[in-house]
Design a protein around this motif. Structure first.
Motif, short mmCIF file in Angstrom:
data_model
loop_
_atom_site.label_atom_id
_atom_site.label_comp_id
_atom_site.label_asym_id
_atom_site.label_seq_id
_atom_site.Cartn_x
_atom_site.Cartn_y
_atom_site.Cartn_z
N LEU A 63 0.87 -1.02 -0.07
CA LEU A 63 -0.10 -0.25 0.06
C LEU A 63 1.02 1.31 -0.08
O LEU A 63 0.58 2.12 -0.80
CB LEU A 63 -1.01 -0.08 1.15
N PHE A 64 1.76 1.39 0.77
CA PHE A 64 2.62 2.58 1.06
C PHE A 64 3.50 2.56 -0.20
O PHE A 64 3.66 3.72 -0.81
CB PHE A 64 3.33 2.47 2.21
N ASN A 68 3.46 1.50 -3.10
CA ASN A 68 2.69 1.84 -4.47
C ASN A 68 2.29 3.02 -4.41
O ASN A 68 2.27 3.88 -5.64
CB ASN A 68 1.40 0.71 -4.45
N LYS A 69 1.96 3.83 -3.23
CA LYS A 69 1.39 5.22 -3.43
C LYS A 69 2.68 5.94 -3.67
O LYS A 69 2.71 7.00 -4.11
CB LYS A 69 0.63 5.31 -1.97
N HIS A 118 -4.34 10.99 1.75
CA HIS A 118 -4.80 9.76 2.19
C HIS A 118 -6.40 9.42 1.90
O HIS A 118 -6.94 8.29 1.81
CB HIS A 118 -4.67 9.66 3.72
N LYS A 149 -8.40 9.01 -0.90
CA LYS A 149 -8.82 7.93 -1.60
C LYS A 149 -8.07 6.52 -1.45
O LYS A 149 -8.04 5.91 -2.31
CB LYS A 149 -8.44 8.47 -3.06
N LEU A 150 -7.29 6.41 -0.34
CA LEU A 150 -6.54 5.20 -0.22
C LEU A 150 -7.44 3.98 -0.05
O LEU A 150 -8.61 4.14 0.54
CB LEU A 150 -5.59 5.36 0.82
N VAL A 204 -8.08 1.57 2.11
CA VAL A 204 -7.67 0.99 3.29
C VAL A 204 -8.93 0.86 4.19
O VAL A 204 -10.24 1.38 3.75
CB VAL A 204 -6.80 2.02 4.20
N HIS A 219 -6.05 -2.02 8.26
CA HIS A 219 -4.84 -1.12 8.16
C HIS A 219 -4.62 -0.09 8.97
O HIS A 219 -3.18 0.13 9.26
CB HIS A 219 -4.91 -0.43 6.56
N ILE A 223 -12.29 8.71 5.61
CA ILE A 223 -12.15 7.58 4.37
C ILE A 223 -13.37 6.85 4.09
O ILE A 223 -13.73 6.74 3.03
CB ILE A 223 -10.84 6.61 4.48
#
Length: 129
Positions: free
Chosen positions: A31-32, A34-35, A69, A71-72, A74, A78, A117
């Motif tokens: 996740l991290f 890739n972002k 953050h 649109k992550l 998660v 997470h 979110i």
């Protein structure tokens, strides 16, 4: 023996140690990575400034921490993992009032980010700056 958080060197140790754990964690690493991609140095600098502002009251961070953050992909799992890794990092390295404040602030951010979110996932609204 653990020390108190008293300067930017301590902030960098906290941030670097924590994100090293994140980058190796089976749930959070992809996740991290890739972002953030190849922008880790910039991300870490921003995190140094954020925590320097929060814990040392040296106002070097400017911006809106939530927006990147928003649109992550998660969920609660997470945030729970993030918080577990963060609290363990703080406890392993530091003690004292600022260490407790860091954990409190981490909990507060995790709860707020998760709530926002989830709201934006389920509503057509656009996050405000």
């Amino acid at each position: 023996m653990r020390n108190e958080i008293i300067n930017i060197i301590d902030i960098k140790l906290l941030v670097d140690t924590f994100y090293n754990k994140v980058r190796e964690d089976e749930l959070l690493a992809d996740l991290f990575n890739n972002k953030i991609g190849d922008r880790w140095p910039e991300h870490l600098e921003k995190m140094y400034r954020f925590w320097q502002t929060v814990l040392l009251e040296e106002h070097t961070y400017h911006g809106s921490p939530f927006l990147p953050h928003a649109k992550l992909p998660v969920n609660l799992e997470h945030f729970e993992r993030w918080l577990t890794l963060f609290n363990k990092t703080v406890d392993d390295l530091f003690e004292g009032e600022k260490a407790e404040r860091a954990k409190w602030q981490g909990q507060r951010m995790a709860e707020m980010f998760h709530s926002k979110i989830e709201y934006y996932k389920n509503n057509a609204a656009t996050p405000l700056i």
